[in-house]
Scaffold this motif. Structure first.
Motif, PDB file in Angstrom:
ATOM      1  N   UNK A 290      73.636 144.812 -40.310  1.00  9.97           N
ATOM      2  CA  UNK A 290      72.896 144.930 -41.495  1.00  9.97           C
ATOM      3  C   UNK A 290      73.324 144.000 -42.709  1.00  9.97           C
ATOM      4  N   UNK A 291      74.643 143.756 -42.316  1.00 14.08           N
ATOM      5  CA  UNK A 291      75.060 142.494 -43.603  1.00 14.08           C
ATOM      6  C   UNK A 291      74.365 141.097 -43.392  1.00 14.08           C
TER       7      UNK A 291
ATOM      8  N   UNK B  46      73.021 144.381 -51.525  1.00 14.66           N
ATOM      9  CA  UNK B  46      74.421 144.050 -51.454  1.00 14.66           C
ATOM     10  C   UNK B  46      74.543 143.038 -52.469  1.00 14.66           C
TER      11      UNK B  46
ATOM     12  N   UNK C  78      91.681 144.828 -34.796  1.00 17.25           N
ATOM     13  CA  UNK C  78      92.553 143.696 -35.533  1.00 17.25           C
ATOM     14  C   UNK C  78      93.988 144.471 -36.168  1.00 17.25           C
TER      15      UNK C  78
ATOM     16  N   UNK D 255      87.231 146.219 -36.864  1.00 19.45           N
ATOM     17  CA  UNK D 255      88.266 146.490 -37.594  1.00 19.45           C
ATOM     18  C   UNK D 255      89.728 146.931 -37.026  1.00 19.45           C
ATOM     19  N   UNK D 256      89.254 148.266 -35.993  1.00 16.30           N
ATOM     20  CA  UNK D 256      90.292 148.677 -35.384  1.00 16.30           C
ATOM     21  C   UNK D 256      91.420 147.797 -34.768  1.00 16.30           C
TER      22      UNK D 256
ATOM     23  N   UNK E  71      78.755 146.292 -47.367  1.00 12.66           N
ATOM     24  CA  UNK E  71      78.374 147.217 -46.588  1.00 12.66           C
ATOM     25  C   UNK E  71      79.276 147.467 -45.548  1.00 12.66           C
ATOM     26  N   UNK E  72      80.168 146.276 -45.020  1.00 13.08           N
ATOM     27  CA  UNK E  72      80.994 146.451 -44.009  1.00 13.08           C
ATOM     28  C   UNK E  72      82.213 146.851 -44.573  1.00 13.08           C
TER      29      UNK E  72
ATOM     30  N   UNK F 189      75.557 154.401 -39.818  1.00 10.68           N
ATOM     31  CA  UNK F 189      75.751 153.278 -40.373  1.00 10.68           C
ATOM     32  C   UNK F 189      77.392 153.087 -40.717  1.00 10.68           C
ATOM     33  N   UNK F 190      78.200 154.142 -40.623  1.00  8.05           N
ATOM     34  CA  UNK F 190      79.556 154.123 -40.850  1.00  8.05           C
ATOM     35  C   UNK F 190      80.021 153.809 -39.150  1.00  8.05           C
ATOM     36  N   UNK F 191      79.826 152.531 -39.151  1.00  5.33           N
ATOM     37  CA  UNK F 191      80.290 152.047 -37.662  1.00  5.33           C
ATOM     38  C   UNK F 191      80.454 150.465 -38.035  1.00  5.33           C
TER      39      UNK F 191
ATOM     40  N   UNK G  17      71.995 159.025 -47.973  1.00  7.97           N
ATOM     41  CA  UNK G  17      70.854 159.085 -47.028  1.00  7.97           C
ATOM     42  C   UNK G  17      70.673 160.633 -46.602  1.00  7.97           C
TER      43      UNK G  17
ATOM     44  N   UNK H  96      70.760 158.817 -36.666  1.00  2.50           N
ATOM     45  CA  UNK H  96      71.860 159.777 -36.416  1.00  2.50           C
ATOM     46  C   UNK H  96      71.985 159.996 -34.704  1.00  2.50           C
TER      47      UNK H  96
ATOM     48  N   UNK I  11      87.153 151.968 -29.929  1.00 11.11           N
ATOM     49  CA  UNK I  11      87.572 153.192 -30.089  1.00 11.11           C
ATOM     50  C   UNK I  11      88.258 153.946 -28.861  1.00 11.11           C
TER      51      UNK I  11
ATOM     52  N   UNK J 170      83.707 161.520 -27.932  1.00  6.14           N
ATOM     53  CA  UNK J 170      84.973 160.794 -28.308  1.00  6.14           C
ATOM     54  C   UNK J 170      86.073 161.940 -28.842  1.00  6.14           C
TER      55      UNK J 170
ATOM     56  N   UNK K  46      80.045 152.583 -46.618  1.00  6.95           N
ATOM     57  CA  UNK K  46      78.839 153.072 -45.546  1.00  6.95           C
ATOM     58  C   UNK K  46      78.926 154.317 -45.368  1.00  6.95           C
ATOM     59  N   UNK K  47      80.120 155.056 -45.833  1.00  3.80           N
ATOM     60  CA  UNK K  47      80.046 156.358 -45.783  1.00  3.80           C
ATOM     61  C   UNK K  47      79.210 156.925 -46.972  1.00  3.80           C
TER      62      UNK K  47
ATOM     63  N   UNK L 179      66.646 151.013 -45.233  1.00  6.68           N
ATOM     64  CA  UNK L 179      67.396 151.409 -44.059  1.00  6.68           C
ATOM     65  C   UNK L 179      67.427 152.747 -43.739  1.00  6.68           C
TER      66      UNK L 179
ATOM     67  N   UNK M 208      68.711 155.972 -40.836  1.00  2.40           N
ATOM     68  CA  UNK M 208      69.558 156.256 -39.860  1.00  2.40           C
ATOM     69  C   UNK M 208      68.893 157.333 -38.960  1.00  2.40           C
TER      70      UNK M 208
ATOM     71  N   UNK N 158      65.616 155.230 -48.495  1.00  2.00           N
ATOM     72  CA  UNK N 158      66.712 154.265 -49.383  1.00  2.00           C
ATOM     73  C   UNK N 158      66.572 152.857 -49.132  1.00  2.00           C
TER      74      UNK N 158
ATOM     75  N   UNK O 243      77.151 148.234 -39.211  1.00  2.00           N
ATOM     76  CA  UNK O 243      77.220 147.615 -40.644  1.00  2.00           C
ATOM     77  C   UNK O 243      77.162 146.175 -40.763  1.00  2.00           C
ATOM     78  N   UNK O 244      77.912 145.269 -39.823  1.00  2.00           N
ATOM     79  CA  UNK O 244      78.103 144.038 -39.780  1.00  2.00           C
ATOM     80  C   UNK O 244      76.581 143.496 -39.440  1.00  2.00           C
TER      81      UNK O 244
END
Lengths: 339, 339
Positions: A81-82, B99, A285, A282-283, B72-73, A72-74, B85, A101, A253, A228, B78-79, A97, A99, B95, A78-79
């Motif tokens: 999911x939104x 939002x 940008x 986001x990166x 969430x974005x 989810x930390x991605x 989780x 992993x 990345x 990575x 998200x962390x 939700x 995960x 969970x 996350x977009x």
DNA sequence: CTGAAAGCGCTTACAG
DNA sequence: CTGAAAGCGCTTACAG
């Protein structure tokens, strides 16, 4: 502490039957106006709200969507999911939700957990490990039980179900073509290991673009990143030795790592070579230079996936088996890294 | 399509009572070994799994945690979810995420929806609008009904409940102090509007650091950003006019915008001024230069919040009312922007 | 117009 | 050792 009130309590309080209370609250004309209004007023006063769990059990549907994603930390996930949440919310659904992993075992465990009545259907993206193993029995099982599954992004041909994807191969093709159009010839590819379905497809698009433009394919210009954290060295070697014109990276990345590694060895993007990447996150940008990317409209993918699932859930499950694959369009977002 | 099998069906098939099946599957010694094994084998064959919804109704607990967050974005949130989780998973909880989109109305609606039996407790971070309005009745109500609520990050003093926060004021103080230690005197603050609790606290820390070091406080060096999309102009003006030594930004988006705006007007970070930011997210790590940040350990906050909630849920709800506020430690991650 | 009964899928105290 | 009954909170077809 006033606990939640139930029909039973209201019935007792008002000295009527539970049925009468239930019907009154649902505004059934079966019940006389006087009783009806009295019950409604009482319920309102005590802020009565029907218990979701009881309703779920009774109705055999939970109005809940299960989402299973690798992480989810991605930004991309996350977009998505939104996007799912937006339409879920609109139609009165909740989302739960889990995960994976990127672990097969966690994916299986989570699916089994949710499949036991907690949700009405799944929206999922496969874990790496699942794609590597090629074992999809948990998904088949859920589908066989009559629970709809929508797959997005990391999908597999081995499962018949609704899917939401982008045309990874074509988008990659276009991205590479845009580099060629700018006069780049020695184009490196920084990609994932092959078992990740989207990585593979993007690699195919790269290869085809070179082919169609009569640019010799050179295996030495392709690096497949497994991890990575240790990729900087490999990337550094590529940049130092090969005097390349451009890099096509399958995610941002990898792209930003190329740029930073280049800077360290005295190269500048876009002056020395151009960079183009998949996944408009986001990166891209905010990195310097900003990175030209293939948009991968996660919001739209999420919207679409949720819409497909809810349609299937609410449309009387008539048309069984007639699965569709929705392809979300992509486009190139030109930024500084290819100027 | 083989639908999920129920106790009733197994009972019928094996010509025993539902109770017998239920007990056999729970391995009750009440049931004779022969019957027990027969039932178990049959259940295994048909892949019987108890229906979660029925169990929830019966047990009056769902083993589900409700999470309500603004968006969430967002790397930090998200962390935190990831952290929640992890421990939820460990203890067999699911969970369910809603939002608020920073909207009061959505926050209220989502809470009410989940409070009707769907979950056992909440973990939440307040929406901006809720903080602005100062209306917390929906939270009070849920707590009064006996449902535990854990708040994190964006919390309020007006609600008594368990909380997980960082010491925003102190962390800001330390960050600014580190700039002062490097000889910076003219330190600008780029923050949010005041009603966002954490923004306010960080501003307080900034002010105190200046004060303690006898640096004159200058209102002109403080800008409060309402809208990220239009902030570039204001930031540009600050950088151009004020000849500042350093910027302390309350989040990494503000920080990276400062750096990029600086570049546009011919200034370089860290040569012309240093930048330090709150929230150690993905941008800080990949921007050029990389940004020195206050770590805001979202994973740990999530872990802790989940642990607190589950403890409250499982510890027989003895010690009512004895709420704690957990402060997660922070530290400075030095990167290029303050070199 | 109102209520008793059955049922969603499960568990468990109680009888036999 | 096994099963009928009650109950979690609700809805609805059926009786009266």
């Amino acid at each position: 502490m006033k606990r939640k009130v139930t029909l039973k309590q209201i019935a007792k309080e008002l000295d009527v039957s539970i049925s009468t209370v239930s019907k009154s609250l649902r505004n059934s004309l079966e019940i006389g106006e006087e009783t009806r209004l009295k019950v409604q007023a009482f319920a309102k006063f005590y802020n009565y709200k029907p218990n979701n769990i009881a309703l779920s059990l009774k109705n055999k549907k939970t109005k809940t969507i299960g989402i299973i994603i690798p992480e989810i930390v991605h930004h991309f996930f996350s977009t998505v999911i939104n996007g799912i949440e937006q339409v879920a919310n609109e139609f009165g659904y909740s989302v739960i939700i889990c995960l994976s992993d990127d672990s097969f075992e966690k994916e299986v465990r989570n699916m089994e957990m949710l499949a036991n009545g907690s949700i009405d259907g799944f929206i999922m993206s496969l874990s790496k490990e699942t794609q590597l193993k090629g074992d999809f029995h948990h998904i088949t099982e859920v589908i066989n039980q009559g629970m709809p599954v929508i797959m997005f992004d990391r999908v597999t041909n081995e499962i018949l179900c609704d899917k939401v994807i982008i045309d990874d191969k074509y988008a990659a093709y276009e991205a590479v073509q845009s580099l060629i159009d700018k006069g780049k010839k020695k184009i490196a590819l920084v990609t994932t290991v092959d078992y990740v379905s989207v990585g593979k497809l993007r690699t195919d698009g790269y290869t085809k673009a070179l082919l169609d433009n009569n640019i010799p394919f050179d295996d030495n210009l392709i690096i497949k990143i497994e991890n990575i954290d240790t990729c900087e060295i490999i990337i550094g070697k590529l940049l130092e030795d090969k005097a390349i014109d451009a890099v096509f990276a399958v995610n941002e990345l990898f792209a930003v790592t190329c740029i930073k590694t280049a800077n360290k060895i005295g190269l500048t993007v876009p002056q020395d070579f151009a960079v183009i990447a998949f996944t408009d996150g986001i990166i891209s940008k905010y990195s310097t230079p900003t990175i030209t990317t293939v948009s991968q409209n996660g919001l739209k993918m999420g919207n679409k996936a949720a819409k497909m699932l809810i349609d299937r859930l609410e449309l009387e499950e008539t048309e069984e088996e007639n699965y569709t694959t929705e392809v979300i369009e992509t486009y190139l977002i030109e930024r500084e890294s290819t100027n």
